[in-house]
Enzyme design. Structure first.
Site, PDB file in Angstrom:
ATOM      1  N   HIS A   4      -9.092   7.225   2.767  1.00 43.77           N
ATOM      2  CA  HIS A   4      -8.293   8.453   2.860  1.00 43.77           C
ATOM      3  C   HIS A   4      -9.262   9.588   2.503  1.00 43.77           C
ATOM      4  O   HIS A   4     -10.462   9.373   1.811  1.00 43.77           O
ATOM      5  CB  HIS A   4      -7.153   8.730   1.862  1.00 43.77           C
ATOM      6  CG  HIS A   4      -7.521   8.430   0.613  1.00 43.77           C
ATOM      7  ND1 HIS A   4      -7.541   7.064   0.145  1.00 43.77           N
ATOM      8  CD2 HIS A   4      -7.590   9.112  -0.860  1.00 43.77           C
ATOM      9  CE1 HIS A   4      -7.955   6.923  -1.076  1.00 43.77           C
ATOM     10  NE2 HIS A   4      -8.004   8.064  -1.649  1.00 43.77           N
ATOM     11  N   HIS A   9     -10.229  13.422   1.217  1.00 46.53           N
ATOM     12  CA  HIS A   9      -9.772  14.514   0.488  1.00 46.53           C
ATOM     13  C   HIS A   9     -10.295  15.728   1.078  1.00 46.53           C
ATOM     14  O   HIS A   9     -11.573  16.119   1.227  1.00 46.53           O
ATOM     15  CB  HIS A   9     -10.361  14.285  -1.153  1.00 46.53           C
ATOM     16  CG  HIS A   9      -9.685  13.073  -1.761  1.00 46.53           C
ATOM     17  ND1 HIS A   9      -8.704  13.408  -2.992  1.00 46.53           N
ATOM     18  CD2 HIS A   9     -10.190  11.893  -1.792  1.00 46.53           C
ATOM     19  CE1 HIS A   9      -8.661  12.171  -3.189  1.00 46.53           C
ATOM     20  NE2 HIS A   9      -9.453  11.289  -2.708  1.00 46.53           N
ATOM     21  N   CYS A  30       0.896  -1.145  -0.010  1.00 44.94           N
ATOM     22  CA  CYS A  30       0.157   0.141   0.121  1.00 44.94           C
ATOM     23  C   CYS A  30       0.930   1.302  -0.100  1.00 44.94           C
ATOM     24  O   CYS A  30       1.673   1.418   0.801  1.00 44.94           O
ATOM     25  CB  CYS A  30      -0.848  -0.034   1.048  1.00 44.94           C
ATOM     26  SG  CYS A  30      -1.644   1.541   1.303  1.00 44.94           S
ATOM     27  N   HIS A  34      -3.920   0.651   8.381  1.00 46.06           N
ATOM     28  CA  HIS A  34      -4.279   0.054   7.186  1.00 46.06           C
ATOM     29  C   HIS A  34      -5.931  -0.294   7.251  1.00 46.06           C
ATOM     30  O   HIS A  34      -6.256  -1.290   7.728  1.00 46.06           O
ATOM     31  CB  HIS A  34      -3.628  -0.950   6.409  1.00 46.06           C
ATOM     32  CG  HIS A  34      -4.031  -1.128   5.154  1.00 46.06           C
ATOM     33  ND1 HIS A  34      -3.480  -0.558   3.991  1.00 46.06           N
ATOM     34  CD2 HIS A  34      -4.715  -2.021   4.480  1.00 46.06           C
ATOM     35  CE1 HIS A  34      -4.095  -0.999   2.908  1.00 46.06           C
ATOM     36  NE2 HIS A  34      -5.208  -1.716   3.114  1.00 46.06           N
ATOM     37  N   ASN A  66     -14.160   8.697  -1.301  1.00 43.23           N
ATOM     38  CA  ASN A  66     -14.428   7.367  -2.010  1.00 43.23           C
ATOM     39  C   ASN A  66     -14.502   6.157  -1.399  1.00 43.23           C
ATOM     40  O   ASN A  66     -13.391   5.793  -0.677  1.00 43.23           O
ATOM     41  CB  ASN A  66     -13.583   7.408  -3.281  1.00 43.23           C
ATOM     42  CG  ASN A  66     -13.542   8.705  -4.199  1.00 43.23           C
ATOM     43  OD1 ASN A  66     -14.347   9.403  -4.099  1.00 43.23           O
ATOM     44  ND2 ASN A  66     -12.386   9.289  -4.521  1.00 43.23           N
ATOM     45  N   GLY A  77     -14.941   5.268  -7.139  1.00 41.46           N
ATOM     46  CA  GLY A  77     -13.833   5.682  -7.552  1.00 41.46           C
ATOM     47  C   GLY A  77     -12.607   5.589  -6.701  1.00 41.46           C
ATOM     48  O   GLY A  77     -11.541   6.202  -7.012  1.00 41.46           O
ATOM     49  N   ASP A  79      -1.767  15.713  -1.773  1.00 41.11           N
ATOM     50  CA  ASP A  79      -1.925  15.086  -2.830  1.00 41.11           C
ATOM     51  C   ASP A  79      -1.145  15.024  -3.944  1.00 41.11           C
ATOM     52  O   ASP A  79      -0.576  16.112  -4.437  1.00 41.11           O
ATOM     53  CB  ASP A  79      -3.358  15.090  -3.581  1.00 41.11           C
ATOM     54  CG  ASP A  79      -3.966  14.052  -4.350  1.00 41.11           C
ATOM     55  OD1 ASP A  79      -3.301  13.727  -5.416  1.00 41.11           O
ATOM     56  OD2 ASP A  79      -5.170  13.516  -3.986  1.00 41.11           O
ATOM     57  N   HIS A 129      -7.079   2.064   0.865  1.00 41.58           N
ATOM     58  CA  HIS A 129      -6.965   2.669   2.296  1.00 41.58           C
ATOM     59  C   HIS A 129      -7.390   3.670   2.513  1.00 41.58           C
ATOM     60  O   HIS A 129      -7.110   4.792   1.639  1.00 41.58           O
ATOM     61  CB  HIS A 129      -5.107   2.790   2.420  1.00 41.58           C
ATOM     62  CG  HIS A 129      -4.594   3.056   3.776  1.00 41.58           C
ATOM     63  ND1 HIS A 129      -3.271   2.642   3.962  1.00 41.58           N
ATOM     64  CD2 HIS A 129      -5.052   3.891   4.853  1.00 41.58           C
ATOM     65  CE1 HIS A 129      -3.365   3.162   5.427  1.00 41.58           C
ATOM     66  NE2 HIS A 129      -4.074   3.791   5.728  1.00 41.58           N
TER      67      HIS A 129
END
Length: 120
Positions: A92, A94, A3, A39, A79, A85, A23, A90
């Site tokens: 996350h 945005h 990962c 994870h 997502n 998408g 990002d 793992h």
């Protein structure tokens, strides 16, 4: 396959449970990812402590972006699953700074994940 998020060891912001990085493929200048240190594939699999830690980093990230970039608004998105998408499995979040004029008509915001549904 390993990962990519589990290999990160330099953070913009962190607490014991989560961290933030910029990002690599930003939607806008200052686009941050808030990531759990454990994870976990999806947001819905997080513990309440992990959700709280991510939320703490999210607000600290907003403070950082307000100071560095002075955006006019934000989109916050997660997502969950391939059909939504998600490409790195793992969890996350945005945090995407938005700037007046970055798109012609911002109405609909996150509804734009299905473009024909954005304008209503």
């Amino acid at each position: 396959m390993s990962c990519p998020f589990c290999l990160i060891n330099e953070y913009e912001i962190e607490n014991e449970v989560a961290f933030a990085i910029f990002d690599k493929y930003p939607v806008n200048k200052g686009h941050l990812l808030i990531i759990s240190k454990r994870h976990v594939e999806q947001y819905f699999d997080l513990t309440s402590e992990e959700r709280q830690a991510i939320d703490e980093i999210l607000f600290k990230g907003k403070e950082l972006l307000d100071q560095q970039y002075q955006p006019d608004g934000y989109n916050v998105g997660i997502n969950c699953g391939e059909v939504a998408g998600q490409t790195i499995f793992h969890v996350h979040v945005h945090l995407i700074p938005r700037y007046r004029g970055d798109i012609e008509e911002p109405r609909g915001g996150v509804r734009g994940v299905i473009p024909e549904k954005r304008m209503y």
